[in-house]
Every structure is written in C-alpha cells, then in structure tokens.
Design a protein around this motif. Structure first.
Motif, PDB file in Angstrom:
ATOM      1  N   THR A  79       0.863  -1.188   0.000  1.00 43.88           N
ATOM      2  CA  THR A  79       0.000   0.000   0.000  1.00 43.88           C
ATOM      3  C   THR A  79       0.891   1.227   0.000  1.00 43.88           C
ATOM      4  N   THR A  81       2.101   4.607   0.898  1.00 46.45           N
ATOM      5  CA  THR A  81       1.909   5.594   1.967  1.00 46.45           C
ATOM      6  C   THR A  81       3.142   6.505   2.028  1.00 46.45           C
ATOM      7  N   ASN A  92       2.611  13.242   6.466  1.00 45.49           N
ATOM      8  CA  ASN A  92       1.971  12.157   5.721  1.00 45.49           C
ATOM      9  C   ASN A  92       1.322  12.679   4.449  1.00 45.49           C
ATOM     10  N   ASN A  96      -4.332  14.456   4.477  1.00 43.58           N
ATOM     11  CA  ASN A  96      -5.385  13.828   5.274  1.00 43.58           C
ATOM     12  C   ASN A  96      -5.297  14.333   6.706  1.00 43.58           C
ATOM     13  N   ASN A  98      -3.956  13.190   9.322  1.00 41.98           N
ATOM     14  CA  ASN A  98      -2.609  13.141   9.889  1.00 41.98           C
ATOM     15  C   ASN A  98      -1.795  14.358   9.447  1.00 41.98           C
ATOM     16  N   ARG A 174      -8.525  14.473   2.259  1.00 43.48           N
ATOM     17  CA  ARG A 174      -9.180  13.360   2.931  1.00 43.48           C
ATOM     18  C   ARG A 174      -9.326  13.717   4.406  1.00 43.48           C
ATOM     19  N   THR A 176     -10.054  12.001   6.920  1.00 46.98           N
ATOM     20  CA  THR A 176      -9.920  10.824   7.775  1.00 46.98           C
ATOM     21  C   THR A 176      -8.424  10.602   8.012  1.00 46.98           C
ATOM     22  N   ASP A 178      -6.174   8.531   7.159  1.00 43.35           N
ATOM     23  CA  ASP A 178      -5.922   7.457   6.189  1.00 43.35           C
ATOM     24  C   ASP A 178      -4.773   7.877   5.280  1.00 43.35           C
ATOM     25  N   ASN A 179      -3.630   7.169   5.378  1.00 45.11           N
ATOM     26  CA  ASN A 179      -2.431   7.514   4.602  1.00 45.11           C
ATOM     27  C   ASN A 179      -2.321   6.747   3.288  1.00 45.11           C
ATOM     28  N   ASN A 180      -3.325   5.952   2.933  1.00 45.00           N
ATOM     29  CA  ASN A 180      -3.279   5.219   1.669  1.00 45.00           C
ATOM     30  C   ASN A 180      -3.399   6.217   0.522  1.00 45.00           C
ATOM     31  N   ASN A 183      -7.050   5.736  -3.910  1.00 48.23           N
ATOM     32  CA  ASN A 183      -8.403   5.344  -3.526  1.00 48.23           C
ATOM     33  C   ASN A 183      -8.825   4.038  -4.187  1.00 48.23           C
TER      34      ASN A 183
END
Length: 367
Positions: A79, A81, A92, A96, A98, A174, A176, A178-180, A183
């Motif tokens: 994934t 990141t 990050n 997002n 973070n 984003r 949230t 979420d570091n992905n 999408n």
C-alpha cells in the motif's frame, strides 16, 4: 512475414503482442533498449528489485484489469503511503487528517475544514489563472507553501505562477486518518518484480532488443503486414511539425551497507535546497529483509536529446501540436499507434493495459 511487428516492449507493446499471439497471429517485438519492459523494468541488485526508471505502483478499480495482470504474476499487498520532508519536518501524504494535525495540531475534520476554508477564501468565486492560485483555492496557503510549491517547481522547472491551473485541478483532501495514497480497490507490486509480468506476457514471442525501428524503418516495414508503434509520435514523423515537449528524469542509484535507510518506500523532498524530488528505497515495495538496501534519488529535468521520455507537457501549445501529428496518423493505414509516447498522454499502468486490450480487441476482431 509477420502479422504484427511491435515497436517497444513496454506494457502496451507486451499486452498487444500477447493478445495477438492468443489469436494465432505471428508476432515479433523489437526494443530500442537492451532489455524488455520499458519503464517498468527492474534490475536485481543484492536480491532487491530496483525500479530502474522510477517507482511503479500498480493500482486500479477495474477488476477486469486486476484479474488480467494477476494471471501472469501474483501481486503482493503493498500500500503506497508516501512521506514528505519539508523544512525538517515529516508529513503524511496524501493530504489527510494526519497531515493537518502535523501542520496545525487540529484533531477533528471540522477544525481542518475551517482552516482550509479560511486560507482558501481569498480566491473564492475567482477563476484560477495559474497553478498557484488553483492550489491555494483548493487546499489553502499553508498546505501550498509547505507541501506543494517548491516540489512542483522542481518537478516542472517553472514557477507555479507560470504553470497552467489544470495541472493540479484535483488535489485529494481526505478528512480521515488514512495515509493510503490511492483510492483504488486493488493495489500492489508483482511478487518478484515487474520483469516477471513482462516476461510472461511475451512468453513464446520472438523479441529482439538493442534495435531502433526508426533507424531502418523500411527494412522492418517489409517484414510485417502491420506495425504497432509505441515510441514518440513526433519522432515517427521526423519532427515535421516541430518537437513535442517532455519532462525527463535522472536517477542516482546507491547501494548502502545497512538494512534500512528511511523506513518507507517513498519520501518526497519538498525543499528546493535538495535538487532531487524524492528518494525511493526499493526493498520496502516487497517488504524485503535483505542485509543491504538500495536507494534512488530522482532528479527532474527538461528533456534533451538522448534522455528517456517521461512526462508529456500537455499545455495548449503541445496539445495543439499533437493534434497535428494525430491527423498525420490517418494516412498510416498499416500502423497502429499506442501508449504514452505515441498518444502523447499521461497514462497510469492500468490505463495503458486497458488501452492495449481495447485496441487489440478491435484490431484482431476487425482484421
């Protein structure tokens, strides 16, 4: 006599070749470089698959494409990141919660949205005239100054005020933690590297490397009923309408006598004091446990003769020039043009594969 001579062994050429062979066509692939695979080629160094021409992370929402590539090689669960280093601090990506916490200390989506709203309202209701205005209108001045401006100017070799707004029309926000980066539903790296994917696509197909089709096109044309051309379209037509612009990259690979250099596959270096834009640590793409590591510094540059082609510069001037070359293609009834260079279009890997499958299906059914 071959049914198809395919110029280029990257993803487009390899997929078309495979599909043609499945339909019983006689196919030959020729490649200018001394290896197959185009820009997804990997070089094995100390048991590490090094992405020789920059990081390639496969991602798609298209289950048909995902199933297609997985029949040739199994993909891992990597994934993406990435991290970004700016003014000595790590952030990050993509943007997002973070990132917003690292920037402002905010802890809730409402607080982050309020910060971005306040910082972007200076361009509210205005049509952005350049990349800088576009970015600030989307994410605010702090995010732009900290994580976009200097990196983008290194990437394109131009001031953000001199770059068109469309380059950065959609910036992912984003709200949230979420570091992905992507999408997409499906994502990963081929286990054992991309060479396995290309080798299995070209299994049983005649391939010749180290030859440039355009150096002796009459000879090659005489060997096949049709040509599938994946090289630069302006070069195919001898630059008769002028040269298209590209950005290129220079890579500096380094083998290090330690097992872990940066703890992540991708770290972007935002500040202009670093000439490179990012450092790739290849072993992390495949969760490697080797005693050594290989890192690559990536330096963007203007394309010069002899460089590898990477990014088409799809501004108004170049797009207009490409339309002229596209019209010249209509006279080439025995040539199929496909891929990033022949179509002067930025493609992700799954998009190249989808394009090759679509063109192959139309061509092989209608032939």
């Amino acid at each position: 006599m071959y049914d198809y001579l395919i110029v280029g062994s990257g993803l487009f050429g390899a997929v078309f070749a495979h599909q043609a062979k499945l339909q019983g066509r006689k196919v030959k692939v020729i490649e200018r470089r001394d290896h197959i695979g185009g820009n997804v080629y990997c070089e094995n160094i100390e048991g590490i698959n090094v992405h020789k021409y920059g990081a390639h992370i496969f991602h798609t929402n298209d289950k048909v494409i995902w199933d297609y590539v997985n029949q040739f090689v199994e993909f891992n669960r990597y994934t993406n990141t990435p991290m970004a280093l700016s003014k000595g601090k790590l952030y990050n990506l993509p943007f997002n919660m973070n990132t917003f916490n690292q920037l402002w200390g905010v802890k809730t989506p409402a607080e982050a949205k309020e910060m971005i709203f306040r910082q972007s309202k200076e361009f509210s209701g205005k049509e952005p005239s350049n990349l800088e205005e576009q970015a600030i209108s989307l994410v605010g001045r702090d995010v732009f100054e900290t994580l976009i401006k200097e990196y983008t100017e290194k990437q394109w070799g131009r001031d953000c005020k001199d770059l068109p707004a469309f380059i950065i029309k959609r910036l992912p926000l984003r709200y949230t933690f979420d570091n992905n980066y992507f999408n997409d539903k499906y994502q990963g790296i081929p286990i054992g590297g991309y060479n396995k994917l290309i080798e299995n696509l070209l299994d049983g197909i005649e391939v010749e490397t180290g030859v440039d089709y355009l150096d002796d096109r009459d000879k090659w044309n005489s060997l096949a009923k049709k040509i599938v051309y994946t090289g630069p379209i302006d070069r195919f037509f001898n630059y008769s309408l002028g040269k298209l612009d590209y950005r290129s990259l220079r890579f500096e690979h380094q083998l290090l006598e330690l097992d872990n250099y940066q703890g992540n596959a991708v770290v972007n270096y935002i500040d202009k004091k670093y000439e490179f834009t990012r450092i790739i640590e290849h072993k992390h793409f495949e969760f490697g446990k080797q005693e050594k590591t290989v890192i690559t510094r990536e330096y963007p540059k203007e394309f010069e003769e002899g460089d590898e082609y990477y990014y088409p510069v799809n501004d108004k001037k170049n797009n207009s020039l490409y339309i002229g070359y596209k019209s010249l293609r209509e006279n080439c009834v025995n040539v199929i043009f496909g891929g990033r260079l022949a179509e002067y279009k930025y493609y992700d890997m799954h998009q190249v594969i989808a394009s090759a499958l679509n063109i192959a299906e139309k061509e092989l059914i209608n032939e």
